[in-house]
Design a protein around this motif. Sequence first.
Motif, mmCIF file in Angstrom:
data_model
loop_
_atom_site.group_PDB
_atom_site.id
_atom_site.type_symbol
_atom_site.label_atom_id
_atom_site.label_comp_id
_atom_site.label_asym_id
_atom_site.label_seq_id
_atom_site.Cartn_x
_atom_site.Cartn_y
_atom_site.Cartn_z
ATOM 1 N N THR A 1 0.061 -0.825 -0.640
ATOM 2 C CA THR A 1 -0.915 -1.955 -0.926
ATOM 3 C C THR A 1 -0.427 -3.533 -0.488
ATOM 4 N N VAL A 2 -0.757 -4.192 0.298
ATOM 5 C CA VAL A 2 -0.709 -5.276 0.667
ATOM 6 C C VAL A 2 -1.428 -6.491 0.132
ATOM 7 N N THR A 3 -0.741 -7.382 -0.423
ATOM 8 C CA THR A 3 -1.664 -8.463 -1.158
ATOM 9 C C THR A 3 -1.510 -9.858 -0.843
ATOM 10 N N ASP A 4 -2.231 -10.773 -1.329
ATOM 11 C CA ASP A 4 -2.084 -12.284 -1.237
ATOM 12 C C ASP A 4 -2.585 -12.809 -2.382
ATOM 13 N N ALA A 5 -1.515 -13.415 -3.231
ATOM 14 C CA ALA A 5 -2.165 -14.165 -4.565
ATOM 15 C C ALA A 5 -2.440 -15.454 -4.501
#
Length: 270
Positions: free
Chosen positions: A101-105
Amino acid sequence: MPESPEVQALAEILDERLVTQTIAAVELEEFRALKTRARPLDELVGATVTAVRRHGKHVEIATDRASLVISFGRAGWALLDEDSDAAVLAQLRFDSGSVLTVTDAGSFLSLGLSVVSDAGEVSSIAKLGPDPLDPAYTREQFEAALGARRKQLRALVQEQESMAGIGGAYSDEILHLAKLSPVVHAADLSADDRDRLFAAVVSVLTDAAAARRGIPLSQQKAAKVAAMRVHGRAGEACPVCGGTVLDVPGSKGSAQYCPQCQTGGVPLPG
């Protein structure tokens, strides 16, 4: 911002877990994250992972067809078989049942995904300088980066064309260990200053990479924050001298230093 020690830990975990796995499906939740519109993520379906490598603050997932490069930007990250509270940008599902899973916070999108034949096609990788976390990194490469430049050290250490993989947090830690002001110019360093800075660059990154190794990916950020001596610790006592850690003027709280250790006991002018 993920920096080379955390990205190295991620690359090692993914290399151990994903090599020989086949990508069964991909899901792109945020189309703006894909930087290679002519080469969609779908191109990777059916491909088998052959290696996972780190390039500075980027990760390359190499397959027998193409490579997926993840450029993490300010607040991007990747998790393997773990849930995230951050915005999900994309997922890769493998034949083993694992899910990347690739995320950006961040408050704005900074992570980028690129499907390429070679990692060097990504411009930010192509221009990377020598990597101080590389065991082959040399004093000659360090000296070439510094030269006699009229550039403040904190900015120079983070310059990816000069020293790949270092961001704001580790630049603060490096300069604290080296006992150097964040605003002094490379041209003004003495031979002893340069010795201390070289040793600090290598040891801070090497020690941090060793400390992050094997920590679950969802805990990497917390482990990094907990290990900081000055970065993010304005108003707290310096663990070395007991003085008060201050913000670097003009940094809006994003950079810290210890006046006692780094500027002769005199705070930097605001």
